[in-house]
Design a protein around this motif. Structure first.
Motif, PDB file in Angstrom:
ATOM      1  N   UNK A  87      20.856 -67.789 -13.935  1.00  0.00           N
ATOM      2  CA  UNK A  87      20.697 -66.984 -15.155  1.00  0.00           C
ATOM      3  C   UNK A  87      19.224 -66.733 -15.444  1.00  0.00           C
ATOM      4  N   UNK A  88      18.356 -67.680 -15.078  1.00  0.00           N
ATOM      5  CA  UNK A  88      16.934 -67.542 -15.351  1.00  0.00           C
ATOM      6  C   UNK A  88      16.319 -66.363 -14.600  1.00  0.00           C
ATOM      7  N   UNK A  89      16.900 -66.002 -13.449  1.00  0.00           N
ATOM      8  CA  UNK A  89      16.304 -64.954 -12.636  1.00  0.00           C
ATOM      9  C   UNK A  89      16.606 -63.544 -13.147  1.00  0.00           C
ATOM     10  N   UNK A  90      17.648 -63.405 -13.943  1.00  0.00           N
ATOM     11  CA  UNK A  90      17.972 -62.086 -14.510  1.00  0.00           C
ATOM     12  C   UNK A  90      17.088 -61.840 -15.721  1.00  0.00           C
ATOM     13  N   UNK A  91      16.230 -60.849 -15.627  1.00  0.00           N
ATOM     14  CA  UNK A  91      15.233 -60.611 -16.662  1.00  0.00           C
ATOM     15  C   UNK A  91      15.384 -59.220 -17.272  1.00  0.00           C
ATOM     16  N   UNK A  92      14.642 -59.010 -18.358  1.00  0.00           N
ATOM     17  CA  UNK A  92      14.658 -57.725 -19.046  1.00  0.00           C
ATOM     18  C   UNK A  92      14.272 -56.599 -18.090  1.00  0.00           C
ATOM     19  N   UNK A  93      13.300 -56.833 -17.237  1.00  0.00           N
ATOM     20  CA  UNK A  93      12.841 -55.776 -16.331  1.00  0.00           C
ATOM     21  C   UNK A  93      13.949 -55.341 -15.364  1.00  0.00           C
ATOM     22  N   UNK A  94      14.871 -56.263 -15.050  1.00  0.00           N
ATOM     23  CA  UNK A  94      15.990 -55.890 -14.185  1.00  0.00           C
ATOM     24  C   UNK A  94      16.991 -55.015 -14.940  1.00  0.00           C
ATOM     25  N   UNK A  95      17.262 -55.380 -16.182  1.00  0.00           N
ATOM     26  CA  UNK A  95      18.229 -54.589 -16.957  1.00  0.00           C
ATOM     27  C   UNK A  95      17.694 -53.193 -17.241  1.00  0.00           C
ATOM     28  N   UNK A  96      16.371 -53.031 -17.305  1.00  0.00           N
ATOM     29  CA  UNK A  96      15.799 -51.707 -17.526  1.00  0.00           C
ATOM     30  C   UNK A  96      16.112 -50.772 -16.355  1.00  0.00           C
ATOM     31  N   UNK A  97      16.215 -51.332 -15.156  1.00  0.00           N
ATOM     32  CA  UNK A  97      16.557 -50.541 -13.972  1.00  0.00           C
ATOM     33  C   UNK A  97      18.057 -50.287 -13.909  1.00  0.00           C
ATOM     34  N   UNK A  98      18.852 -51.300 -14.246  1.00  0.00           N
ATOM     35  CA  UNK A  98      20.295 -51.227 -14.050  1.00  0.00           C
ATOM     36  C   UNK A  98      21.037 -50.524 -15.185  1.00  0.00           C
ATOM     37  N   UNK A  99      20.529 -50.620 -16.403  1.00  0.00           N
ATOM     38  CA  UNK A  99      21.241 -50.052 -17.554  1.00  0.00           C
ATOM     39  C   UNK A  99      21.540 -48.561 -17.400  1.00  0.00           C
ATOM     40  N   UNK A 100      20.570 -47.719 -16.992  1.00  0.00           N
ATOM     41  CA  UNK A 100      20.892 -46.285 -16.832  1.00  0.00           C
ATOM     42  C   UNK A 100      21.983 -46.049 -15.785  1.00  0.00           C
ATOM     43  N   UNK A 101      22.024 -46.869 -14.749  1.00  0.00           N
ATOM     44  CA  UNK A 101      23.038 -46.708 -13.709  1.00  0.00           C
ATOM     45  C   UNK A 101      24.414 -47.111 -14.221  1.00  0.00           C
ATOM     46  N   UNK A 102      24.449 -48.121 -15.078  1.00  0.00           N
ATOM     47  CA  UNK A 102      25.723 -48.598 -15.616  1.00  0.00           C
ATOM     48  C   UNK A 102      26.319 -47.635 -16.639  1.00  0.00           C
ATOM     49  N   UNK A 103      25.534 -46.719 -17.134  1.00  0.00           N
ATOM     50  CA  UNK A 103      26.031 -45.766 -18.129  1.00  0.00           C
ATOM     51  C   UNK A 103      26.804 -44.617 -17.490  1.00  0.00           C
ATOM     52  N   UNK A 104      26.660 -44.417 -16.192  1.00  0.00           N
ATOM     53  CA  UNK A 104      27.364 -43.347 -15.490  1.00  0.00           C
ATOM     54  C   UNK A 104      28.549 -43.957 -14.760  1.00  0.00           C
ATOM     55  N   UNK A 105      29.742 -43.473 -15.058  1.00  0.00           N
ATOM     56  CA  UNK A 105      30.957 -44.141 -14.596  1.00  0.00           C
ATOM     57  C   UNK A 105      31.014 -44.310 -13.084  1.00  0.00           C
ATOM     58  N   UNK A 106      30.678 -43.265 -12.324  1.00  0.00           N
ATOM     59  CA  UNK A 106      30.766 -43.355 -10.865  1.00  0.00           C
ATOM     60  C   UNK A 106      29.768 -44.369 -10.319  1.00  0.00           C
TER      61      UNK A 106
END
Length: 339
Positions: free
Chosen positions: A210-229
């Protein structure tokens, strides 16, 4: 564990310098007093008491993962409390409502409470938990705990983010700007933390800890998770990486580093077709040595092997990647059947 107990309970070689100890403790107590002074009710009654750890329940608004505390993670604190015959910096508690099972509720100091409780059950039953009773509302307690925990390296960004997610509705009526102002954060800082809190469990499990998942990672992944495909492809990849991490952990091997996990999830989401989304990178440490592509008649393996490469390591990495690709294909077929 027996050696650990002896190390803590027999204070043989270390004697802290009294002047240095007094200086550090004085600074800590002064900082605590300043923080309490920032709360209206905190300027009122403050009572110093000595209690047993079992006399207080733990407030559910604190971001620390209390069940995750262990003797190993609290080792230095346990040693310090054993040497000093108690915690010099008090924990903060408040009175529980009349009729409660326990008299007090712990607001700040989960590690100190755990450490004293551990010592009580491992040869030092006489040590008590030094506490200060304060009169704080839930919102004030949340702000104070947040100030304390921002300085603690053992509070993960994910735990902090998830505590913020719950606090927005609980204390601030769902208004992020109110919460940001109360915590002295910018709206963008708070938004980034809340995005981290919303990472799916598949993504969390894809990282080694859990410690390795950081805010900077979610900044990259969040836009991708918003598109269903893209979201579906990313989650399929995340489940595969998570399964691979479990196999590596079970075998005692080095787990996939965060940078590699992020790259693989991003690539899976960005690739255009379903078959391309299933491509599996063959990784040896941080280095990519090949790729596995699913085809109509099975799996196609592409490898790039240097002349001095360790073949045993490459074959082990290839085996892991093939097993992972099979598992992902099986899962995709099952999902398609359900659709």
């Amino acid at each position: 564990m027996g050696g650990f107990v002896r190390d803590i309970l027999t204070t043989l070689s270390y004697e802290p310098d009294p002047a240095e100890t007094s200086r550090v403790e004085g600074a800590e107590l002064s900082r605590l007093d300043q923080r309490l002074a920032g709360f209206v009710q905190g300027n009122g009654r403050r009572t110093a008491i000595s209690i047993r750890p079992g006399d207080c329940s733990v407030w559910d608004g604190n971001p620390r993962d209390v069940p995750g505390l262990s003797a190993d993670s609290c080792r230095s604190l346990i040693e310090s409390i054993a040497q000093e015959d108690g915690n010099r910096i008090p924990v903060l508690v408040r009175n529980n409502p009349p009729g409660s099972e326990l008299p007090y509720e712990l607001l700040v100091g989960s590690r100190r409470r755990f450490s004293v409780n551990w010592l009580n059950h491992n040869g030092r039953p006489e040590i008590r938990l030094n506490a200060m009773v304060v009169d704080l509302s839930d919102e004030e307690a949340f702000r104070l705990a947040d100030i304390e925990n921002r300085e603690r390296q053992d509070i993960t960004e994910l735990d902090r983010a998830r505590s913020y997610q719950g606090a927005v509705d609980r204390f601030y009526g769902g208004v992020q700007s109110r919460m940001a102002e109360a915590l002295n954060l910018s709206n963008s800082q708070l938004s980034r933390l809340l995005s981290l809190a919303q990472m799916p469990d598949e993504v969390v499990d894809a990282f080694a800890t859990r410690e390795e998942l950081r805010v900077r990672h979610s900044e990259v992944l969040t836009p991708l998770l918003r598109r269903s495909e893209q979201r579906e492809r990313l989650l399929v990849a995340a489940r595969g990486v998570g399964q691979e991490q479990q196999r590596l952990a079970a075998a005692g091997d080095r787990m996939i580093p965060a940078a590699t996990v992020l790259t693989r999830l991003k690539q899976a989401a960005m690739e255009g077709g379903a078959a391309r989304a299933q491509d599996m990178q063959v990784m040896m440490g941080d280095d990519r040595v090949g790729r596995i592509k699913p085809g109509r008649d099975g799996l196609t393996v592409e490898l790039a092997i240097a002349g001095d490469a360790d073949l045993d390591r490459i074959l082990a990495a290839l085996r892991t990647a093939i097993l992972d690709s099979r598992a992902r294909l099986t899962e995709e077929k099952r999902d398609s059947a359900l659709d």
